[in-house]
Design a protein around this motif. Structure first.
Motif, PDB file in Angstrom:
ATOM      1  N   THR A 139       0.834  -1.210   0.000  1.00 62.58           N
ATOM      2  CA  THR A 139       0.000   0.000   0.000  1.00 62.58           C
ATOM      3  C   THR A 139       0.863   1.253   0.000  1.00 62.58           C
ATOM      4  O   THR A 139       0.625   2.200  -0.764  1.00 62.58           O
ATOM      5  CB  THR A 139      -0.926   0.004   1.229  1.00 62.58           C
ATOM      6  N   LEU A 140       1.904   1.256   0.841  1.00 63.72           N
ATOM      7  CA  LEU A 140       2.782   2.424   0.913  1.00 63.72           C
ATOM      8  C   LEU A 140       3.539   2.606  -0.398  1.00 63.72           C
ATOM      9  O   LEU A 140       3.683   3.739  -0.887  1.00 63.72           O
ATOM     10  CB  LEU A 140       3.760   2.271   2.078  1.00 63.72           C
ATOM     11  N   ALA A 141       4.022   1.521  -0.976  1.00 62.65           N
ATOM     12  CA  ALA A 141       4.739   1.615  -2.252  1.00 62.65           C
ATOM     13  C   ALA A 141       3.852   2.216  -3.333  1.00 62.65           C
ATOM     14  O   ALA A 141       4.288   3.041  -4.142  1.00 62.65           O
ATOM     15  CB  ALA A 141       5.234   0.230  -2.677  1.00 62.65           C
ATOM     16  N   THR A 142       2.584   1.817  -3.354  1.00 57.53           N
ATOM     17  CA  THR A 142       1.642   2.345  -4.334  1.00 57.53           C
ATOM     18  C   THR A 142       1.419   3.841  -4.125  1.00 57.53           C
ATOM     19  O   THR A 142       1.390   4.626  -5.092  1.00 57.53           O
ATOM     20  CB  THR A 142       0.304   1.589  -4.238  1.00 57.53           C
ATOM     21  N   GLN A 143       1.273   4.253  -2.888  1.00 57.43           N
ATOM     22  CA  GLN A 143       1.079   5.677  -2.592  1.00 57.43           C
ATOM     23  C   GLN A 143       2.287   6.500  -3.011  1.00 57.43           C
ATOM     24  O   GLN A 143       2.146   7.579  -3.607  1.00 57.43           O
ATOM     25  CB  GLN A 143       0.804   5.864  -1.096  1.00 57.43           C
ATOM     26  N   ILE A 144       3.483   6.000  -2.699  1.00 55.06           N
ATOM     27  CA  ILE A 144       4.698   6.736  -3.058  1.00 55.06           C
ATOM     28  C   ILE A 144       4.825   6.846  -4.574  1.00 55.06           C
ATOM     29  O   ILE A 144       5.128   7.915  -5.122  1.00 55.06           O
ATOM     30  CB  ILE A 144       5.940   6.055  -2.458  1.00 55.06           C
ATOM     31  N   ALA A 145       4.582   5.755  -5.282  1.00 60.08           N
ATOM     32  CA  ALA A 145       4.685   5.760  -6.735  1.00 60.08           C
ATOM     33  C   ALA A 145       3.691   6.722  -7.377  1.00 60.08           C
ATOM     34  O   ALA A 145       3.956   7.302  -8.432  1.00 60.08           O
ATOM     35  CB  ALA A 145       4.468   4.343  -7.274  1.00 60.08           C
ATOM     36  N   ALA A 146       2.542   6.909  -6.712  1.00 61.31           N
ATOM     37  CA  ALA A 146       1.509   7.811  -7.226  1.00 61.31           C
ATOM     38  C   ALA A 146       1.732   9.258  -6.799  1.00 61.31           C
ATOM     39  O   ALA A 146       0.917  10.134  -7.105  1.00 61.31           O
ATOM     40  CB  ALA A 146       0.133   7.336  -6.762  1.00 61.31           C
ATOM     41  N   GLY A 147       2.826   9.520  -6.095  1.00 61.79           N
ATOM     42  CA  GLY A 147       3.085  10.876  -5.615  1.00 61.79           C
ATOM     43  C   GLY A 147       2.182  11.288  -4.483  1.00 61.79           C
ATOM     44  O   GLY A 147       1.947  12.482  -4.258  1.00 61.79           O
ATOM     45  N   ASN A 148       1.690  10.310  -3.734  1.00 62.29           N
ATOM     46  CA  ASN A 148       0.740  10.573  -2.647  1.00 62.29           C
ATOM     47  C   ASN A 148       1.268  10.000  -1.330  1.00 62.29           C
ATOM     48  O   ASN A 148       0.538   9.369  -0.570  1.00 62.29           O
ATOM     49  CB  ASN A 148      -0.614   9.936  -2.994  1.00 62.29           C
ATOM     50  N   ALA A 149       2.546  10.210  -1.061  1.00 66.99           N
ATOM     51  CA  ALA A 149       3.168   9.653   0.138  1.00 66.99           C
ATOM     52  C   ALA A 149       2.631  10.335   1.394  1.00 66.99           C
ATOM     53  O   ALA A 149       2.338  11.538   1.380  1.00 66.99           O
ATOM     54  CB  ALA A 149       4.684   9.821   0.073  1.00 66.99           C
ATOM     55  N   PRO A 150       2.504   9.589   2.489  1.00 69.59           N
ATOM     56  CA  PRO A 150       2.113  10.207   3.759  1.00 69.59           C
ATOM     57  C   PRO A 150       3.249  11.069   4.293  1.00 69.59           C
ATOM     58  O   PRO A 150       4.388  10.981   3.820  1.00 69.59           O
ATOM     59  CB  PRO A 150       1.864   8.997   4.661  1.00 69.59           C
ATOM     60  N   ASP A 151       2.927  11.879   5.287  1.00 73.01           N
ATOM     61  CA  ASP A 151       3.963  12.714   5.899  1.00 73.01           C
ATOM     62  C   ASP A 151       4.796  11.925   6.903  1.00 73.01           C
ATOM     63  O   ASP A 151       6.023  12.027   6.921  1.00 73.01           O
ATOM     64  CB  ASP A 151       3.317  13.918   6.602  1.00 73.01           C
ATOM     65  N   ILE A 152       4.112  11.144   7.758  1.00 67.06           N
ATOM     66  CA  ILE A 152       4.786  10.375   8.811  1.00 67.06           C
ATOM     67  C   ILE A 152       4.497   8.891   8.612  1.00 67.06           C
ATOM     68  O   ILE A 152       3.360   8.505   8.319  1.00 67.06           O
ATOM     69  CB  ILE A 152       4.326  10.828  10.215  1.00 67.06           C
ATOM     70  N   ILE A 153       5.526   8.078   8.784  1.00 64.70           N
ATOM     71  CA  ILE A 153       5.412   6.626   8.665  1.00 64.70           C
ATOM     72  C   ILE A 153       5.945   6.006   9.940  1.00 64.70           C
ATOM     73  O   ILE A 153       7.057   6.317  10.378  1.00 64.70           O
ATOM     74  CB  ILE A 153       6.229   6.106   7.460  1.00 64.70           C
ATOM     75  N   GLY A 154       5.157   5.125  10.556  1.00 61.41           N
ATOM     76  CA  GLY A 154       5.666   4.469  11.749  1.00 61.41           C
ATOM     77  C   GLY A 154       4.567   4.187  12.762  1.00 61.41           C
ATOM     78  O   GLY A 154       3.411   4.574  12.563  1.00 61.41           O
TER      79      GLY A 154
END
Length: 523
Positions: A139-154
């Motif tokens: 899910t995170l990889a898909t968001q990053i690839a779409a330019g929609n990365a979250p601000d905080i991860i963890g």
């Protein structure tokens, strides 16, 4: 605002799916060669290990996109805070699930903390997304690839972070501009998070140092001194001072005492003539859920496989440890082999069975010291980690929060991150079952553990172990990380299950295969 994403429970994300999703994200981003962090156990390593080592990763199942639209609208609406944030408030997105935090019993408690923050802050609002650990990486990889990365991860450990190396923000400029005080953390733990390029991309949060768990009842029955419980000035210590067993507390001493504590059905120990290794009923030692090759190798000294020139080289001390542990299982027999670990006597949790005298593992192992009725085991205490050639490594698992490098709101994201680190640290750590990296709030944490394990555990050993983390970490970044890790971890089963294994030859083979994998990844 709160957004929950619930997808089906599956398995660990595969290297192919993850790398394909990240290809687009990799273009144009800073390529960071190392992101340093269980064990965690997590449990869980992660997760965890914990878990890991209680949290060590599950296997992959494809994400089911159809489920998200199928979420019940009424429930989603009900989860929104009562008051809408001011229109000029900055939204900080928080992604939970790459490590611990997305279990059903954890979600509502984190939601309450988010709602409390949002109700008391007009300038920043937190939007949190919970994703099951099994599908979080995809899910995170898909968001990053779409330019929609979250601000905080963890929270996320090093191993969970490694699949996204190069995606995290250097916090040094924000620490400097805000005057954030790093002195609240032990220096060694801050340094453990400094990457190879000198950047600090996470702050110490949840810590799981390792220690030697030992069975007091078995030591008393054998009339043997307990292992030492205080580190000396240089980290080393003496075992059995003033007794016939006196000597440096190192891995050779663990073997010596371990053999004396290993008993067959006739009552003979592993040093006595006639001892039957194939009829053992009590063992002297085990790496308790810390048998992955890079983890166990670190007991003989910290190291990493990725060299400065980009090639693979397995640390010599790791190969020495692999040989030592293989011989301990299949020659002298003071460590149970895989068949014995899986037997009804040890039931997959060897030390908890009461039939193993010593076990090196992480603080998260307190999760699993209970009988079948849920009663806490009271037969154990903690000792310091043995040395090897004068060096001490209390292998560290830890979880932290990361900020994505492409965040449009670095100041606000850092404000939320430090709110997690400071204002609600103990609340979150209690939810995650993790020891605080901050010494000033550790007393309350251990008081809670004392209520469960009331035999008088020497918790100071765990805290002191934080001075000797594995730097570099055994979970340091490697190219083609998931593929490389899978190859290396094949050795775990071979060490435990194959008496004829040529460890040196196998290590050389793995090293050569890693160089091939990495060369192909570069091409």
């Amino acid at each position: 605002m709160l957004r929950r994403t619930r997808t089906s429970r599956g398995a660990r994300v595969g290297a192919v799916v993850l790398s394909l999703a990240l290809v687009a994200a990799a273009c144009g981003g800073d390529d960071d060669s190392s992101d340093a962090e269980e064990p965690a156990e997590e449990p869980a390593e992660e997760a965890e290990e914990p878990a890991e080592e209680p949290a060590e990763e599950p296997a992959e199942e494809a994400e089911e996109p159809a489920e998200e639209p199928a979420e019940e609208p009424a429930d989603t609406a009900a989860e929104e805070p009562a008051e809408e944030p001011a229109s000029d408030a900055t939204t900080v997105r928080w992604f939970v699930g790459l490590g611990t935090g997305s279990q059903d019993e954890q979600i509502d408690r984190q939601q309450a903390l988010v709602d409390d923050f949002n109700s008391t802050h007009d300038d920043i609002q937190i939007e949190v997304e919970f994703v099951p650990n099994e599908t979080a990486a995809q899910t995170l990889a898909t968001q990053i690839a779409a330019g929609n990365a979250p601000d905080i991860i963890g929270p996320v450990g090093r191993e969970g972070s490694n699949s996204f190396a190069g995606q995290y923000l250097d916090l040094d400029p924000l620490i400097e501009s805000t005057g954030y005080d790093l002195s609240i953390y032990p220096t060694a733990q801050v340094e453990a998070w400094v990457d190879d390029d000198g950047a600090l991309r996470g702050l110490p949060f949840a810590s799981y140092p390792s220690a030697m768990f030992f069975n007091t009842e078995l030591f008393d029955a054998a009339g043997l001194p307990y292992p030492p419980q205080e580190y000396g000035p240089d980290g080393t210590a003496v075992y059995g001072e003033g007794t016939e067993y006196e000597g440096t507390w190192d891995w050779a001493k663990v073997e010596e005492i371990g053999k004396l504590m290993t008993i067959d059905s006739a009552g003979l120990n592993a040093t006595e003539e006639g001892f039957d290794k194939d009829d053992t009923v009590q063992w002297g030692y085990i790496h308790q859920w810390t048998e992955p090759p890079m983890a166990q190798g670190t007991f003989f000294g910290a190291g990493k496989i990725l060299q400065e020139d980009g090639t693979a080289a397995i640390p010599e001390q790791w190969v020495e440890e692999w040989n030592w542990y293989h011989a301990a299982k299949h020659e002298s027999g003071f460590v149970p082999d895989q068949t014995e670990i899986d037997s009804d006597l040890l039931a997959g949790n060897a030390f908890n069975s009461g039939k193993v005298a010593m076990a090196n593992t992480h603080q998260w192992y307190t999760c699993c010291l209970f009988d079948g009725d849920g009663n806490a085991a009271k037969f154990w205490d903690l000792a310091i980690v043995p040395s090897y050639e004068g060096n001490v490594v209390s292998k560290l698992h830890a979880d932290i929060f990361r900020i994505h490098k492409d965040t449009e709101n670095p100041d606000e994201a850092f404000a939320v991150l430090t709110y997690f680190q400071d204002d609600i640290a103990l609340d979150l750590l209690t939810i995650y079952g993790a020891m605080p990296a901050r010494p000033d709030i550790q007393a309350d944490y251990f008081a809670n553990l004392d209520a469960t394990f009331d035999q008088g555990v020497t918790w100071d050993v765990i805290v002191a172990g934080g001075q000797y983390p594995d730097v570099p970490s055994h979970e340091s970044y490697m190219p083609a990380y998931l593929e490389s890790l899978t190859l290396i971890e094949e050795l775990e089963g071979e060490i435990s299950g194959d008496p004829t294994l040529d460890v040196d030859a196998r290590a050389a083979e793995i090293e050569a295969q890693l160089n091939e994998i990495w060369a192909a990844a570069e091409g």
